[in-house]
Design a protein around this motif. Structure first.
Motif, PDB file in Angstrom:
ATOM      1  N   THR A 181      55.705  25.429 -31.322  1.00  0.00           N
ATOM      2  CA  THR A 181      55.305  25.611 -29.924  1.00  0.00           C
ATOM      3  C   THR A 181      53.802  25.795 -29.863  1.00  0.00           C
ATOM      4  N   GLU A 234      50.477  26.581 -27.384  1.00  0.00           N
ATOM      5  CA  GLU A 234      50.168  27.213 -26.103  1.00  0.00           C
ATOM      6  C   GLU A 234      48.671  27.396 -25.925  1.00  0.00           C
ATOM      7  N   ARG A 255      46.706  21.832 -21.329  1.00  0.00           N
ATOM      8  CA  ARG A 255      47.680  20.984 -22.033  1.00  0.00           C
ATOM      9  C   ARG A 255      47.073  20.378 -23.298  1.00  0.00           C
ATOM     10  N   ALA A 295      46.902  22.994 -25.857  1.00  0.00           N
ATOM     11  CA  ALA A 295      48.233  23.363 -26.336  1.00  0.00           C
ATOM     12  C   ALA A 295      48.715  22.369 -27.396  1.00  0.00           C
ATOM     13  N   ASP A 326      46.860  23.045 -30.521  1.00  0.00           N
ATOM     14  CA  ASP A 326      47.402  24.253 -31.138  1.00  0.00           C
ATOM     15  C   ASP A 326      48.678  23.924 -31.917  1.00  0.00           C
ATOM     16  N   GLU A 349      57.895  19.645 -22.739  1.00  0.00           N
ATOM     17  CA  GLU A 349      57.269  20.743 -21.993  1.00  0.00           C
ATOM     18  C   GLU A 349      58.345  21.604 -21.366  1.00  0.00           C
ATOM     19  N   VAL A 377      57.007  26.260 -17.333  1.00  0.00           N
ATOM     20  CA  VAL A 377      55.692  26.890 -17.417  1.00  0.00           C
ATOM     21  C   VAL A 377      55.501  27.778 -16.197  1.00  0.00           C
ATOM     22  N   GLN A 394      48.434  28.469 -17.501  1.00  0.00           N
ATOM     23  CA  GLN A 394      48.989  28.420 -18.853  1.00  0.00           C
ATOM     24  C   GLN A 394      49.670  27.087 -19.133  1.00  0.00           C
ATOM     25  N   LEU A 422      52.340  25.300 -22.079  1.00  0.00           N
ATOM     26  CA  LEU A 422      53.241  25.565 -23.193  1.00  0.00           C
ATOM     27  C   LEU A 422      53.942  24.257 -23.541  1.00  0.00           C
ATOM     28  N   GLU A 444      56.418  22.123 -26.641  1.00  0.00           N
ATOM     29  CA  GLU A 444      57.170  22.096 -27.893  1.00  0.00           C
ATOM     30  C   GLU A 444      56.985  20.722 -28.526  1.00  0.00           C
TER      31      GLU A 444
END
Length: 224
Positions: A7, A9, A137, A140, A143, A167, A170, A208, A210, A212
């Motif tokens: 994941t 973020e 995004r 994320a 990351d 996604e 969120v 934010q 997030l 996967e």
């Protein structure tokens, strides 16, 4: 081949640019006409001022409800007949882009008993929110790639390859400091009761992202 699911973020922040407030005109009286007359006059003034703010550019959007009347029976005392009370109410909701103008407006109207100033909802302009969401995004995904690379290296695997991106739900943009925000709203109400312009401080809004991301990686080749 080994599957790696991680994941990613990221959060982007910016100062709030818009403030939405609801101002209600409300009055109780023994007769519906008395309550209606006073509230209709107050509501007309608030609506006219909101319209003027919109024409000047201080307000982005606004809307006004119709005046309505309700009634209830109020306990007076032991052995006494209940008192029939009529309540007239109407509200105006406006989204300000000029925070200073909002502070002045709250200070003027909030000092009058017929008006009740609600809490303030802070937000970003649509363009700003889209820009922050796009940056969040991208970060994320970066990351997620970094996390997958760490896991692959630790497990003795080769460079991971992206296989899927999903996604999940969120959260919408929100004030960065929720506790501080509630304090600001309390200050607004108290200052409005005292009269005069109200100094407002919005703080930052968080956007934010997030994501996967599924990866696959092969076992790293070993030299002779």
């Amino acid at each position: 081949m080994v599957e790696i699911l991680v994941t990613g973020e990221a959060v982007e922040r910016a100062a709030a640019e818009r403030a939405t407030v609801t101002l209600q005109s409300r009055w109780q009286a023994d007769a519906p006409e008395a309550a209606m007359t006073l509230v209709a006059k107050a509501h007309s003034r608030v609506s006219a001022e909101a319209r003027a703010f919109a024409e000047s550019g201080a307000v982005d959007t606004w809307h006004a409800d119709r005046v309505w009347v309700s009634h209830h029976r109020e306990w007076v005392g032991e052995g006494q007949p209940q008192r029939l009370v009529f309540t007239a109410s109407a509200s105006v909701t406006a989204t300000f882009v000029d925070v200073e103008a909002l502070g002045t407006w709250i200070g003027e109207l909030g000092a009058e008993q017929v008006h009740e100033v609600g809490g303030i909802a802070w937000s970003l302009a649509e363009g700003t929110e889209r820009e922050l969401a796009s940056r969040a995004r991208s970060r994320a995904i970066a990351d997620a790639v970094a996390r997958a690379a760490d896991y692959a290296e630790a497990a003795g695997l080769g460079a991971p390859v992206v296989r899927s991106i999903r996604e999940p739900g969120v959260e919408p943009p929100r004030p960065l400091l929720a506790k501080r925000q509630r304090g600001v709203e309390s200050m607004v109400l108290g200052a409005a009761d005292a009269g005069g312009a109200v100094e407002l401080a919005a703080g930052d809004i968080e956007v934010q992202a997030l994501v996967e991301v599924g990866f696959s990686a092969e076992a790293a080749s070993r030299g002779d």
